[in-house]
Design an enzyme around this catalytic site. Structure first.
Site, PDB file in Angstrom:
ATOM      1  N   GLY A 145      22.633 -23.761 -31.657  1.00 29.50           N
ATOM      2  CA  GLY A 145      23.507 -23.531 -32.799  1.00 29.50           C
ATOM      3  C   GLY A 145      23.208 -22.172 -33.384  1.00 29.50           C
ATOM      4  O   GLY A 145      22.462 -21.389 -32.805  1.00 29.50           O
ATOM      5  N   GLY A 146      23.807 -21.925 -34.530  1.00 29.48           N
ATOM      6  CA  GLY A 146      23.652 -20.620 -35.137  1.00 29.48           C
ATOM      7  C   GLY A 146      22.226 -20.292 -35.506  1.00 29.48           C
ATOM      8  O   GLY A 146      21.808 -19.148 -35.475  1.00 29.48           O
ATOM      9  N   MET A 147      21.465 -21.303 -35.860  1.00 25.55           N
ATOM     10  CA  MET A 147      20.114 -21.049 -36.341  1.00 25.55           C
ATOM     11  C   MET A 147      19.077 -21.030 -35.236  1.00 25.55           C
ATOM     12  O   MET A 147      17.952 -20.628 -35.446  1.00 25.55           O
ATOM     13  CB  MET A 147      19.718 -22.123 -37.355  1.00 25.55           C
ATOM     14  CG  MET A 147      20.554 -22.091 -38.596  1.00 25.55           C
ATOM     15  SD  MET A 147      20.529 -20.458 -39.333  1.00 25.55           S
ATOM     16  CE  MET A 147      21.961 -20.602 -40.360  1.00 25.55           C
ATOM     17  N   GLY A 148      19.415 -21.533 -34.089  1.00 26.71           N
ATOM     18  CA  GLY A 148      18.428 -21.531 -33.028  1.00 26.71           C
ATOM     19  C   GLY A 148      18.760 -22.546 -31.959  1.00 26.71           C
ATOM     20  O   GLY A 148      19.799 -23.181 -31.980  1.00 26.71           O
ATOM     21  N   VAL A 202      17.701 -25.968 -29.883  1.00 21.06           N
ATOM     22  CA  VAL A 202      16.930 -27.191 -30.079  1.00 21.06           C
ATOM     23  C   VAL A 202      16.471 -27.725 -28.730  1.00 21.06           C
ATOM     24  O   VAL A 202      17.243 -27.772 -27.778  1.00 21.06           O
ATOM     25  CB  VAL A 202      17.776 -28.283 -30.768  1.00 21.06           C
ATOM     26  CG1 VAL A 202      16.888 -29.445 -31.174  1.00 21.06           C
ATOM     27  CG2 VAL A 202      18.476 -27.719 -31.974  1.00 21.06           C
ATOM     28  N   LYS A 216      13.047 -27.045 -32.907  1.00 19.25           N
ATOM     29  CA  LYS A 216      14.097 -26.046 -33.079  1.00 19.25           C
ATOM     30  C   LYS A 216      13.450 -24.683 -33.209  1.00 19.25           C
ATOM     31  O   LYS A 216      12.669 -24.446 -34.129  1.00 19.25           O
ATOM     32  CB  LYS A 216      14.927 -26.374 -34.314  1.00 19.25           C
ATOM     33  CG  LYS A 216      16.025 -25.373 -34.563  1.00 19.25           C
ATOM     34  CD  LYS A 216      17.002 -25.900 -35.581  1.00 19.25           C
ATOM     35  CE  LYS A 216      18.376 -25.999 -34.980  1.00 19.25           C
ATOM     36  NZ  LYS A 216      19.421 -26.384 -35.870  1.00 19.25           N
ATOM     37  N   ASP A 267      23.972 -24.842 -45.862  1.00 24.53           N
ATOM     38  CA  ASP A 267      24.813 -24.697 -44.668  1.00 24.53           C
ATOM     39  C   ASP A 267      25.281 -26.066 -44.215  1.00 24.53           C
ATOM     40  O   ASP A 267      25.172 -26.415 -43.050  1.00 24.53           O
ATOM     41  CB  ASP A 267      24.008 -23.986 -43.570  1.00 24.53           C
ATOM     42  CG  ASP A 267      24.909 -23.567 -42.409  1.00 24.53           C
ATOM     43  OD1 ASP A 267      26.131 -23.457 -42.617  1.00 24.53           O
ATOM     44  OD2 ASP A 267      24.383 -23.360 -41.308  1.00 24.53           O
TER      45      ASP A 267
END
Lengths: 608, 248
Positions: free
Chosen positions: A72-75, A77, A92, A183
């Site tokens: 995803g956008g944050m990293g 998993v 993550k 978010d």
């Protein structure tokens, strides 16, 4: 005269115009050479181990990567195994290193989240750092994201609302603990196999305008394009770069809920500039949302945060009232699932009172019937002919009396292993699924401990009561005691009656301790307990056939002497031996300020 | 002058919400970063917020390796902020050759080195070949301790015979921790070419050192061989310090 930074960065990229002159300069000027090196170090990422790709088998801290679960956008998993506690977790890896202030905030929020035990929030275990990247370790949830759940089928409005209400409660719990999500979107909500909804990824996004900061590796940002998706749920104050608070989550929640119910978001556009325009317009509700609910959501979508509901809870209550039709309380089937994972979410544990009982005969058995306990299992939701490839949708979770459960029954936490596997035999709707029904039985089994006979509540665990038992690897979850940990459980009393053949669970021999700052972690306590257990075992030069001692003492950490008190028979050699052993015990320094343990010790001698 | 549309698209993608400023004097390759810099100079608050986050990030990245105690990072962060934005703003000089991030790192490193310069090099020379590697063999240990000074002189002389490019490449890899691929990019070569260059430089360095030593010391060829074997095995350990001490 040193060249300016433009020339140096240009040289680092291979576009230098005056190469020989610059080379001659770099040869003698350390400052410029180091500046070139710093400018060039940007290209580190693709060259070395890419900071956002982990391969199976790799160790990150004490976690061994098993497979990628999604990005995803944050990293990214990953499913990983905690090699110390032997449990599966979700790890993550967060993109790009954040600045110190953001890191400090992330750490603080992770600490809050780690303490927050709410059924609708994914438990956070750890925030760590690995090769300049931060990683977050969370409970591994078997299920799908709410986004995928919504897309998978057309759901009834009441089902959708129920899922969102659960997510909303998770948000409200986090708000109460002082954490803002920042978010919230369906992709950050998980729907477990048990249908329980859990919110994840709290506080991962940056506050303020730096939210989309590509840091140093803009490729990551542009490649997965997740930023665009994130913007669409964002409150106007967040787009404006102001601080997000609980009311910003409220706004995002309403956007997501309208999208789920009506099939379109209330504000058009996905880029910043489009949204900046449409946010100034009235929200679009489409069809399918009753007027009363519309009114509630309109308030949640107010431009000015002060005009929204005072809290997430107030919004949820308003939605419930608007539903009017007597909101069905969300069945907490998940509560049972927590029992199975038991120890997983309990970070601080204390062993039940330790009973020293080496070479002792088995404690007298109490034939008292066990209270009926229910345990969740995986069942077939539809008829499945032989050869069916099992998918997530075919499975349901049901509770069964614990006494019917054997190790061959598939538990919800192992369900991911049968998804995608073909069935060996036909199975009818409502049948409990068994490991033996699948062709691909787990290749190698694992050895765990089970009880050899029925054990009454309060019985002391001795070696004779336990036997090793071969089970599929997936069954040997972290909550099951493994043979190598036998010393941790010997001498403890079981808290609940057990039936012959039951697997021994940690939750049966340990109790949860109130979370107090500075208290010992479970690992520390068990390590200390094992050491001490061994020392006590050496005090066996006793002449009495049976001797009972009740000791209690105060343990002060950091090398201060302990007050040790034997309740009786102070001069008895065994007491003295025990007191001597105990006074030499060392506790980790962190166990400040004072740890009071009531530690009844009982020695049971066999007949000569 | 109207701005290229791809610059504006890039600006929207990388720095959402920053308004494109028309007065861009440079013609660099990185349009988004150039526009960000221009917007910062025009005091666009969002652009300034991005820039500040960028400064904090990049200074930490660039300065941390130079300074194990991290005491410098905050100081340099502040210096860079001032240098870039206080009149006359250095940010106006950014010409879009390479990303703004790498430009900021270059600025930061030079400021950091200015700040920590005094006395740094003395230590590096002092602690030279006290490596325990060959100490198991007393004969070699004796050789090493007796000829340490001669060896150092010879090595420094040998370094002097390399070309500026060879020296710079060795330092960039040995001292600054760049990979062969990164160095290769500067010269338009691939990593394996750079790796070949480096190993041949290393061989040249050893051979020259040996020649110089054989002139200056009255050693038997076998003793010289032993000394050079020690030098070779320890070259990786001491090359950084030796290279560092030959800069002036």
């Amino acid at each position: 005269m040193c060249p300016d930074e433009n020339e140096l960065t240009q040289f680092a990229r291979g576009g230098a115009r005056e190469l020989p002159a610059l080379e001659a300069h770099l040869d003698g000027c350390e400052r410029c050479r180091r500046a070139v090196a710093a400018a060039a170090s940007e290209q580190t990422l693709p060259g070395q181990v890419p900071s956002h790709e982990l391969t199976p088998g790799l160790r990150v801290g004490r976690y061994e990567i098993e497979r990628e679960l999604g990005r995803g956008g944050m990293g990214v998993v990953y499913q990983a195994r905690d090699v110390t506690l032997d449990r599966r977790v979700a790890l993550k890896l967060l993109h790009a290193r954040r600045d110190e202030a953001a890191q400090a905030r992330l750490l603080r929020e992770a600490q809050v989240m780690a303490k927050l035990a709410h059924p609708n929030v994914v438990p956070v275990f750890e925030l760590g750092e690995w090769r300049n990247d931060l990683y977050l370790v969370m409970e591994l949830v078997t299920g799908v994201t709410l986004e995928a759940w919504l897309k998978r089928a057309k759901h009834r409005r009441s089902d959708i609302l129920e899922h969102f209400m659960q997510a909303g409660r998770g948000l409200a719990a986090a708000h109460a603990a002082g954490v803002v999500h920042r978010d919230f979107k369906p992709a950050n909500v998980l729907v477990g196999l048990d249908d329980r909804v859990r919110v994840t990824d709290f506080g991962l996004s940056r506050p303020g305008p730096a939210l989309e900061l590509p840091a140093t590796n803009s490729a990551v940002v542009t490649r997965d394009g997740a930023i665009v998706g994130t913007l669409a749920y964002m409150a106007p104050e967040q787009l404006d770069g102001k601080t997000a608070d609980e009311r910003s989550d409220q706004f995002s929640f309403c956007v997501a809920l309208i999208e789920a119910l009506a099939g379109q978001r209330p504000f058009k556009g996905e880029t910043w500039s489009e949204l900046a325009v449409s946010l100034g317009e009235k929200p679009r509700f489409g069809t399918g949302i009753p007027a009363q609910l519309r009114g509630v959501l309109r308030k949640g979508l107010e431009q000015n945060p002060a005009h929204r509901y005072a809290s997430m809870t107030a919004l949820l209550n308003a939605i419930e009232r608007a539903q009017n039709v007597g909101w069905r309380t969300v069945a907490m089937t998940g509560g049972v699932a927590l029992l199975v994972t038991g120890l997983i979410s309990a970070q601080r544990m204390q062993p039940a009172p330790l009973v020293v009982a080496n070479n002792a005969a088995a404690a007298p058995q109490d034939a008292e019937a066990a209270a009926e306990d229910f345990v969740p299992v995986v069942m077939a939701g539809v008829d499945m002919p032989a050869g069916t490839i099992v998918t997530f949708d075919m499975l349901v979770q049901r509770s069964m009396p614990a006494r019917y459960i054997t190790s061959s029954v598939i538990k919800p936490d192992a369900a991911s292993y049968i998804i995608g596997q073909p069935l060996n035999v036909p199975v009818q709707r409502g049948d409990t699924l068994l490991w033996s029904q699948f062709e691909q039985m787990p290749a190698k089994g694992k050895t765990v401990l089970s009880v050899r006979q029925d054990v009454a509540e309060g019985s002391v665990l001795v070696r004779e009561l336990l036997e090793e038992h071969q089970v599929p690897e997936e069954v040997a979850t972290n909550s099951v005691v493994k043979p190598h940990a036998i010393a941790h459980v010997l001498g403890h009393r079981v808290k609940a009656p057990m039936r012959k053949g039951d697997l021994l669970l940690w939750s049966q021999v340990a109790t949860q301790l109130e979370d107090e700052p500075g208290s010992l972690t479970f690992e520390e306590i068990t390590r200390v307990a094992v050491e001490h257990h061994e020392q006590l075992a050496r005090c066996e030069k006793l002449s009495d056939r049976e001797l009972e001692l009740h000791l209690s003492w105060k343990v002060t950490a950091g090398g201060t002497p302990y007050n040790v008190e034997a309740a009786q028979e102070k001069d008895h050699p065994a007491t003295l031996c025990l007191v001597k052993a105990i006074s030499g015990w060392k506790f980790p320094e962190r166990s400040v300020p004072t740890l009071n343990i009531d530690f009844p010790v009982r020695l049971v001698r066999p007949s000569p | 002058m109207s701005l290229p549309t791809e610059w504006i698209a890039a600006l929207e993608a990388r720095w959402p919400g920053v308004r494109a400023v028309d007065s861009v004097s440079h013609q660099g390759e990185d349009g988004a970063d150039l526009l960000l810099a221009a917007a910062c100079l025009a005091k666009d608050p969002r652009a300034l917020a991005y820039l500040d986050a960028l400064i904090v990030n990049e200074v930490r990245r660039a300065v941390s390796p130079l300074d194990t105690t991290n005491a410098l990072v905050d100081e340099v962060t502040q210096l860079v902020r001032e240098r870039l934005l206080m009149p006359p703003p250095r940010l106006a000089e950014y010409s879009g050759q390479g990303s703004l991030a790498s430009w900021i790192r270059a600025v930061a490193v030079r400021l950091a080195l200015n700040a920590k310069r005094p006395g740094a090099r003395e230590d590096a020379v002092e602690e030279l070949p006290e490596t325990p590697l060959a100490d198991a063999d007393p004969e070699l240990a004796l050789l090493r301790s007796r000829y340490r000074e001669s060896f150092r002189t010879a090595f420094a002389e040998a370094v002097g015979t390399l070309t500026p490019r060879e020296r710079t490449m060795m330092r960039l890899t040995a001292l600054d921790g760049l990979t062969c691929a990164q160095v290769g990019q500067m010269y338009g070569k691939d990593a394996s070419t750079v790796s070949r260059w480096l190993s041949s430089s290393r061989a040249v360095l050893l051979e020259k050192t040996r020649q110089i030593l054989s002139h200056s010391l009255a050693l038997s060829p076998s003793a010289l061989d032993s000394l050079m074997r020690v030098a070779d095995s320890e070259l990786d350990l001491s090359i950084s310090r030796l290279l560092e001490s030959t800069i002036d």
